[in-house]
Design an enzyme around this catalytic site. Sequence first.
Site, PDB file in Angstrom:
ATOM      1  N   SER A  94     -42.083 -25.103  10.306  1.00 40.13           N
ATOM      2  CA  SER A  94     -43.366 -25.453   9.697  1.00 40.13           C
ATOM      3  C   SER A  94     -43.319 -26.874   9.131  1.00 40.13           C
ATOM      4  CB  SER A  94     -43.732 -24.414   8.638  1.00 40.13           C
ATOM      5  OG  SER A  94     -45.061 -24.536   8.212  1.00 40.13           O
ATOM      6  N   ASP A 127     -50.767 -18.366  15.374  1.00 33.98           N
ATOM      7  CA  ASP A 127     -50.492 -19.363  14.347  1.00 33.98           C
ATOM      8  C   ASP A 127     -51.435 -20.539  14.606  1.00 33.98           C
ATOM      9  OD1 ASP A 127     -49.483 -21.402  12.745  1.00 33.98           O
ATOM     10  OD2 ASP A 127     -47.396 -21.120  13.381  1.00 33.98           O
ATOM     11  N   HIS A 186     -47.684 -17.244  12.092  1.00 39.40           N
ATOM     12  CA  HIS A 186     -46.900 -18.250  11.380  1.00 39.40           C
ATOM     13  C   HIS A 186     -45.848 -17.550  10.526  1.00 39.40           C
ATOM     14  CE1 HIS A 186     -46.242 -22.334  10.034  1.00 39.40           C
ATOM     15  NE2 HIS A 186     -46.154 -21.901   8.791  1.00 39.40           N
TER      16      HIS A 186
END
Length: 346
Positions: free
Chosen positions: A192, A287, A317
């Site tokens: 991320s 995501d 995610h």
Amino acid sequence: MHKLKIIWALIRVFLPEPLVRLLYLGRLPSVAGRRIDPKAQAATDLVDLLRDPENPPTLEESRAQLAAMAAKFERPCPPSVTKTNITLPGATSERPARIYTRSDRDPFAAQPTLLYLHGGGWVQGSIDSHDGLCGALANLSGVRVISFDYRLAPEHKFPAAPDDILTCYRALLKGAGNLNITPTQLAIGGDSAGGNLTGSLMHDLATSDLPMPAAQLLIYPGTDGRLTSQSMQDLAHQPLLPASRIDWYLSLYLPKGHDRTDPRFSTLLSPHHAGQPPALIIAGGHDPLWDDALSYARSLEEAGVQVTLHTYPGQIHAFVSLTRVIPQGRVALDQAAQWLKTTLAR
């Protein structure tokens, strides 16, 4: 009634995958032809019940929630892995770091190494929140993992985090921590925001006098600050990472008025993709960052970079950090570990 719904949702998250699949039979949504994984849907439903979009958490509450989620839903660091806490240079001060090695390895000997940058929207997360993930990578790959605790916003806005990481990288190559690191045995990676910071470091290295590492690992990275991709629009209300939360992160991370297309932040827009090391990119189809990952992989490939892309069309995610409840998170970690082992052995 709401509490009962939360309890049932929590139970459902921990049920075996075949049973969860039966519970959701015929009720699993699709986005652009990508049907969500049943365990991912169970996690989505739980988060949807726990978060009130009308009353978003404070920064302190959000940080505590991420830490609690990691403790509950991520498998702990394996007992076969030794952890050694150290400090490494950041741009303005020494920063905490943690070494993960199999118990039969010397943490300070020359060996293949992954410098890991945790996720958390640049405002939360730590070496503790990603302890299980880093331990798993070290155990599965045999590669030494060094988790680095860069500075967080809003206390330290951009470019504090990339400055810390560039300083750390430079220091490691000069012998910091007596870790015996050479670029030919070094990979950089993160999930991320940590994937974003990995790309940012590659951009910085291309404009510096420093050598590139041997590999880069990007797990559902954010690469495009414009936030205009199709997946960003299709999944704007996905509970794990809604668009409103991304905007909140960016408002805390970037200085007011900062250009979101700055290639040091929007790494997809960097003009320096050519010459970067081999990359492994992991993407989840539910995501909002799905297109960020795919577009970045395509851009690197067009620049001549060797790219391995693993797509999980049904995943959300943070699924790689939810390995207690999402089996595909464990699969992705194993794939990443084997890629690191093979790539760093060249």
